[in-house]
Scaffold this active site. Structure first.
Site, PDB file in Angstrom:
ATOM      1  N   LYS A 217       4.148   0.831   9.466  1.00  0.00           N
ATOM      2  CA  LYS A 217       4.236   2.116   8.776  1.00  0.00           C
ATOM      3  C   LYS A 217       3.525   3.212   9.557  1.00  0.00           C
ATOM      4  O   LYS A 217       3.951   4.351   9.556  1.00  0.00           O
ATOM      5  CB  LYS A 217       3.625   1.995   7.376  1.00  0.00           C
ATOM      6  CG  LYS A 217       4.544   1.319   6.387  1.00  0.00           C
ATOM      7  CD  LYS A 217       3.922   1.263   5.014  1.00  0.00           C
ATOM      8  CE  LYS A 217       2.880   0.179   4.933  1.00  0.00           C
ATOM      9  NZ  LYS A 217       2.401  -0.078   3.562  1.00  0.00           N
TER      10      LYS A 217
ATOM     11  N   GLU B  98       0.873  -1.168   0.000  1.00  0.00           N
ATOM     12  CA  GLU B  98       0.000   0.000   0.000  1.00  0.00           C
ATOM     13  C   GLU B  98       0.915   1.224   0.000  1.00  0.00           C
ATOM     14  O   GLU B  98       1.811   1.318   0.848  1.00  0.00           O
ATOM     15  CB  GLU B  98      -0.893   0.011   1.252  1.00  0.00           C
ATOM     16  CG  GLU B  98      -1.854   1.186   1.203  1.00  0.00           C
ATOM     17  CD  GLU B  98      -2.819   1.262   2.382  1.00  0.00           C
ATOM     18  OE1 GLU B  98      -2.780   0.378   3.263  1.00  0.00           O
ATOM     19  OE2 GLU B  98      -3.610   2.221   2.404  1.00  0.00           O
TER      20      GLU B  98
ATOM     21  N   ARG C 175       5.562 -13.210   9.596  1.00  0.00           N
ATOM     22  CA  ARG C 175       6.034 -11.833   9.492  1.00  0.00           C
ATOM     23  C   ARG C 175       7.425 -11.705  10.090  1.00  0.00           C
ATOM     24  O   ARG C 175       7.798 -12.481  10.968  1.00  0.00           O
ATOM     25  CB  ARG C 175       5.163 -10.906  10.341  1.00  0.00           C
ATOM     26  CG  ARG C 175       3.866 -10.501   9.787  1.00  0.00           C
ATOM     27  CD  ARG C 175       3.158  -9.609  10.797  1.00  0.00           C
ATOM     28  NE  ARG C 175       3.596  -8.226  10.681  1.00  0.00           N
ATOM     29  CZ  ARG C 175       3.123  -7.393   9.761  1.00  0.00           C
ATOM     30  NH1 ARG C 175       2.216  -7.790   8.899  1.00  0.00           N
ATOM     31  NH2 ARG C 175       3.544  -6.149   9.713  1.00  0.00           N
TER      32      ARG C 175
HETATM   33  P1  ATP Z   1       2.366  -2.083   7.918  1.00  0.00           P
HETATM   34  O1  ATP Z   1       1.615  -2.772   8.983  1.00  0.00           O
HETATM   35  O2  ATP Z   1       3.781  -1.771   8.265  1.00  0.00           O
HETATM   36  O3  ATP Z   1       1.645  -0.895   7.349  1.00  0.00           O
HETATM   37  P2  ATP Z   1       1.338  -3.638   5.840  1.00  0.00           P
HETATM   38  O4  ATP Z   1       1.243  -5.097   5.913  1.00  0.00           O
HETATM   39  O5  ATP Z   1       0.072  -2.872   6.017  1.00  0.00           O
HETATM   40  O6  ATP Z   1       2.480  -3.155   6.779  1.00  0.00           O
HETATM   41  P3  ATP Z   1       1.565  -3.464   3.039  1.00  0.00           P
HETATM   42  O7  ATP Z   1       2.072  -2.341   2.214  1.00  0.00           O
HETATM   43  O8  ATP Z   1       0.133  -3.788   2.956  1.00  0.00           O
HETATM   44  O9  ATP Z   1       1.982  -3.151   4.517  1.00  0.00           O
HETATM   45  O10 ATP Z   1       2.435  -4.768   2.800  1.00  0.00           O
HETATM   46  C1  ATP Z   1       2.824  -5.263   1.547  1.00  0.00           C
HETATM   47  C2  ATP Z   1       3.287  -6.684   1.713  1.00  0.00           C
HETATM   48  O11 ATP Z   1       4.358  -6.757   2.633  1.00  0.00           O
HETATM   49  C3  ATP Z   1       2.187  -7.570   2.261  1.00  0.00           C
HETATM   50  O12 ATP Z   1       2.143  -8.754   1.485  1.00  0.00           O
HETATM   51  C4  ATP Z   1       2.593  -7.861   3.667  1.00  0.00           C
HETATM   52  O13 ATP Z   1       2.185  -9.139   4.059  1.00  0.00           O
HETATM   53  C5  ATP Z   1       4.123  -7.731   3.598  1.00  0.00           C
HETATM   54  N1  ATP Z   1       4.651  -7.340   4.909  1.00  0.00           N
HETATM   55  C6  ATP Z   1       4.367  -6.228   5.604  1.00  0.00           C
HETATM   56  N2  ATP Z   1       5.006  -6.231   6.798  1.00  0.00           N
HETATM   57  C7  ATP Z   1       5.717  -7.388   6.851  1.00  0.00           C
HETATM   58  C8  ATP Z   1       6.588  -7.985   7.822  1.00  0.00           C
HETATM   59  N3  ATP Z   1       6.851  -7.386   8.984  1.00  0.00           N
HETATM   60  N4  ATP Z   1       7.150  -9.179   7.526  1.00  0.00           N
HETATM   61  C9  ATP Z   1       6.905  -9.775   6.351  1.00  0.00           C
HETATM   62  N5  ATP Z   1       6.105  -9.281   5.403  1.00  0.00           N
HETATM   63  C10 ATP Z   1       5.508  -8.098   5.638  1.00  0.00           C
HETATM   64 MG    MG Z   2      -1.604  -3.177   4.602  1.00  0.00          MG
END
Ligand code: ATP
Ligand code: MG
Length: 574
Positions: free
Chosen positions: A283, A36, A273
């Site tokens: 984020k 995102e 994760r």
């Molecule tokens: P955040 O909680 O930091 O905003 P998010 O999961 O909302 O992270 P996205 O931009 O939606 O962020 O994530 C893109 C991809 O990265 C998704 O497939 C998510 O599963 C993966 N991802 C995000 N954080 C992690 C993590 N800590 N470890 C492994 N994969 C991750």
């Molecule tokens: Mg997300």
């Protein structure tokens, strides 16, 4: 042999190999990385990137980049650009770039069809009311009073939502599934909400309704022809819904409707994760730190962002090695921060040229040296003449570390102290301290010593052993530099698990700035790369005894700035 091969594959690779053997999806492998664009990438994302791109690289497939841009309130092109830059920097190449917003027309059309099929309805309750009716895993939810409104009314209202006739928050479109399902995600999940407060960074004011993740993600995967939709474990409970929406789509349409490949259907797989000690991996929290000025920006070298790690001096190779070392499992856990540091130490050990930098300088005067300049040849990496050498200027006035001299001395202090003990100046001569001078407050201002001209390193006399070797830089050629020494961003191991405000858990000593003296040879070396080209090339060094350092972009011709990437050894104490 077959068993051995299997062991070296992670569990997702095993699934992919099985699918290939069985001819699933006509042998195609297609993944996607779906960030995102609401913040900068962090090291957790890198774990997902290494998986998504790793699978496509390994099995001759394709990995597309898809921006999951379904919430205009938080998203911005600044983030889109930084995400692409970071992925490329890590060394991965995507196939195509897509946006969930590319599918807004298709998703809207599908929603109309689902409404017509009696599978979705417009709910006029507030978000709080809807949440209250959800029930618990053991108690069924309560049906909305709007659940059974006529199809025609649902169609009219959903169109009114999109036409901008309804205020934000007044209505949502919900899937009509099962308010008693043990999986809470099936209790009539929201498919669309109204957002009119912010224009979308790509579609502007075209849309007043925006699809929710569960409805948009699986369909987007489907439209693109993704075969393996890999994400993190928190989505395990969403997987049945992912499959449900695709099934329902197939009930009300054919592939021709969406221009999608036949014989292809995405499946979701989940891995653990990445969580790292002494930092946060969200984020939302990082944005808060940036906005409130608690760090210097997304690329603050203390941040676990890709741009922060880059500025800190981490290389793509070290970051990818770290991800490789921790591996992929189906169990959540916490990785110790030292693993990350070990990866950069390992990476730089045989690469970073050694340089002398004196952090707490005191002047050393060699009383029997005539003051003529001499040059010594020093290996960039000890014991590896093939990796290059540099010239070190030497004369009768040098800077040494204040801690390398003791006026009183003691039997277990092996460095400089008046009273006869011999100490080697690295790459140069053996010296003996004779005394020191102090200011009115009793601080030592100058150390005096004599040197043995016959003891030069690299000559026969240079073989004489001493109990210790100390670092030095020649005074007239030494360069003043700022060294930024970093420590853990948070003072506790898992700030996300603690009660209260995470900002109160920041480590107050996470940045220490000192002024140091670095050897003059760096001046010429940095001249082209830093002064003339604006740090076009990253310069990594090992400052002897002090750690791995990188030139910071704040550097100017007048002011050199170095970031400590990592100390030489793990000296973190809890
Ligand atoms: P955040 O909680 O930091 O905003 P998010 O999961 O909302 O992270 P996205 O931009 O939606 O962020 O994530 C893109 C991809 O990265 C998704 O497939 C998510 O599963 C993966 N991802 C995000 N954080 C992690 C993590 N800590 N470890 C492994 N994969 C991750
Ligand atoms: Mg997300």
């Amino acid at each position: 042999m077959a068993e051995e091969l299997e062991k070296s594959l992670n569990f997702i690779e095993q699934i992919v190999e099985k699918d290939l053997q069985e001819g699933a999806n006509d042998g195609r492998i297609q993944t996607r990385f779906p960030p995102e664009p609401n913040g900068y990438l962090h090291i957790g994302h890198v774990k997902a990137i290494c998986m998504d791109f790793g699978i496509s690289d390994k099995y001759n497939g394709v990995c597309n980049l898809r921006f999951d841009d379904t919430n205009p309130v938080k998203e911005d092109t600044e983030y889109v650009d930084s995400i692409m830059h970071d992925i490329a920097w890590l060394g991965f190449r995507w196939g195509d770039v897509y946006y969930a917003s590319d599918y807004f027309d298709k998703l809207y059309e599908l929603a109309l069809r689902l409404i017509k099929a009696g599978k979705a309805y417009v709910d006029e309750q507030t978000a709080e009311q809807i949440a209250q009716q959800k029930g618990t895993p053991t108690e069924p939810g309560v049906a909305s009073p709007f659940r059974d409104r006529p199809i025609e009314e649902n169609l009219r209202l959903f169109q009114a939502m999109q036409n901008g006739e309804i205020e934000d928050g007044k209505m949502v479109l919900r899937a009509k599934i099962d308010m008693a399902n043990p999986n809470m995600h099936f209790r009539d999940p929201i498919m669309y909400r109204i957002i009119t407060t912010h224009p979308h960074h790509r579609t502007g004011r075209k849309w007043n309704v925006y699809p929710m993740y569960d409805y948009a993600h699986g369909q987007s995967d489907y439209f693109e022809g993704v075969t393996h939709s890999i994400c993190t474990l928190e989505f395990v409970v969403h997987r049945p819904l992912y499959d449900y929406f695709i099934d329902e789509m197939l009930q009300v349409s054919t592939n021709e409707d969406w221009g999608t490949l036949a014989n292809s259907r995405p499946h979701q797989y989940e891995f653990n994760r990445l969580n790292i000690t002494y930092t946060v991996m969200s984020k939302r929290k990082m944005l808060q730190l940036v906005k409130e000025g608690l760090v210097r920006g997304w690329d603050d070298p203390r941040m676990p962002t890709v741009c922060g790690l880059r500025r800190r001096g981490y290389t793509p190779a070290a970051i990818r090695k770290f991800i490789d070392t921790i591996g992929y499992t189906k169990v959540e856990g916490m990785i110790d921060y030292t693993w990350l540091e070990n990866a950069i130490r390992e990476d730089q050990k045989e690469k970073a040229p050694r340089v002398c930098a004196i952090f707490d300088p005191v002047k050393l005067v060699l009383t029997n040296h005539n003051g003529e300049k001499e040059t010594f040849c020093a290996e960039n990496i000890d014991g590896h003449p093939e990796l290059g050498t540099r010239e070190m200027l030497f004369s009768n006035e040098l800077y040494i570390e204040r801690g390398d001299f003791q006026e009183e001395g003691s039997k277990d202090f092996f460095r400089l102290s008046p009273g006869g003990r011999e100490v080697r100046l690295k790459n140069a001569y053996i010296i003996q301290a004779t005394g020191c001078e102090k200011d009115a407050d009793g601080n030592i201002t100058t150390v005096y010593a004599t040197y043995d001209p016959e003891s030069k390193s690299g000559t026969e006399g240079g073989n004489r052993k001493t109990k210790s070797t100390i670092n030095w830089v020649e005074c007239t050629s030494a360069i003043d530099a700022e060294a930024r020494l970093y420590d853990r961003l948070f003072a506790c191991e898992n700030p996300s698990a603690e009660e209260g405000d995470f900002r109160d858990l920041l480590n107050p000593d996470s940045l220490k700035i000192i002024n140091c003296k670095v050897e003059g040879a760096l001046r010429a070396e940095l001249h082209d790369t830093v002064y003339n080209e604006g740090i076009a090339q990253v310069n990594h060094y090992q400052f002897l005894k002090q750690g791995y350092f990188v030139v910071d972009p704040d550097t100017t011709a007048e002011h050199l700035v170095f970031n400590r990437t990592a100390s030489l050894k793990d000296n973190w104490k809890k």
